[in-house]
Enzyme design. Sequence first.
Site, short mmCIF file in Angstrom:
data_model
loop_
_atom_site.label_atom_id
_atom_site.label_comp_id
_atom_site.label_asym_id
_atom_site.label_seq_id
_atom_site.Cartn_x
_atom_site.Cartn_y
_atom_site.Cartn_z
N CYS A 18 0.65 -1.24 0.00
CA CYS A 18 0.04 0.05 0.01
C CYS A 18 1.04 1.22 0.02
CB CYS A 18 -0.73 -0.06 1.32
SG CYS A 18 -2.33 1.26 1.27
N CYS A 21 7.45 5.35 7.04
CA CYS A 21 6.24 5.50 6.26
C CYS A 21 6.29 5.13 4.66
CB CYS A 21 6.14 7.13 6.16
SG CYS A 21 7.18 8.10 5.43
S1 SF4 Z 1 0.14 4.78 5.65
FE1 SF4 Z 1 1.02 3.34 4.12
S2 SF4 Z 1 -0.18 1.53 4.39
FE2 SF4 Z 1 -1.23 3.05 5.49
S3 SF4 Z 1 -2.86 3.80 4.08
FE3 SF4 Z 1 -1.03 5.19 3.99
S4 SF4 Z 1 0.04 4.40 2.20
FE4 SF4 Z 1 -1.46 2.84 2.90
#
Ligand code: SF4
Length: 248
Positions: free
Chosen positions: A124, A231
Site C-alpha cells: 500500500c 512511512c
Molecule cells: S500509511 Fe501506508 S499502508 Fe497506511 S494507508 Fe497510507 S500508504 Fe497505505
Amino acid sequence: MIVETNARLELKAKAADLSERHTGRSAQAVLKEVITTTFEGRVGLVSSFGTEAAILLHMVSRIDPYVPIIFLDTWKHFPETLEYRDTLVRQLGLSNIQTVTPRPDALKADDPDGLLHQRNPDLCCHVRKSVPMLKSLRSLSCWITGRKRQQAATRSDMTLFEIQDRWIKVNPLIDWTPEDVDNYFTEHDLPRHPLQAQGYPSIGCAVCTKPVAPGDDPRAGRWADSDKTECGIHFENGKMVRTSRPKN
Ligand code: SF4
C-alpha cells in the site's frame, strides 16, 4: 542488494563532505546554503503536513517560497491534515505546492477495495507513496526531510546529508529535541496540527495512525498493529526501505 557504482560512490562522498562541512550549523544556515547555492533550483521539501511540518515549511518560506513543496496525497489522510495544509500554505505564503497522488490504474489493480493497508501495508505504501514520490523527484537532485534522530531507534544512525538512490537527502532538524520543536512553534507563533491536542504526536494516513498515551513513544501510534515503522517514502533502487520496530 544495492550496487555501489562509481556514481553512487561519488554521491556518497559528496554527502559525507556536505555533512562534515555543515555539522554544527543551524538548520536555517544549512537550508539557506542548500537552497540558494549548493542545489539551487534542484531541491524540494517533502512534507506530510504533520505535527512538526510547520517548522521546515516556515524556514523554507523565509528563504524562497517558490521551493517545491511535495505533498503525497495518498487519499487516506485525515481531513484535519488537509485543512492544516491549506492553513499553512496561506499563512506562510508557500507558492509552489506540488500535490502528488497515486496512479488510478495502480490503485485499481492493487487496491480495488481501498483496504490494501490491512492486507499488505508495505505494498500500500509502495503504491500510494513510494512510486508517486519517485516520479515527483525526477527533476530534483536533493530533497529536504524533517526526520530527527530522536524520533525512533531506527533513525539513530542518520547523518545530516545522506544518499537515497540518485538523490542527496538533507535532514536539517536531525539533532532537534522536542523542546527545540516547541520553542520554534512558540517563537514564530506557528499553528499546531489540530489532531495533536487529541493525542496524535505523529500523523500519517488516517487508517494507519492511532492516538498514543501521554509519555508513550510518539511514533507508537503509526502502524501500531504491525512491526512496520517507516512511512514508505524512504527507498533504494525504486523500492521502499522497510525497517522493523525494535523488539523490547
Ligand atoms: S500509511 Fe501506508 S499502508 Fe497506511 S494507508 Fe497510507 S500508504 Fe497505505
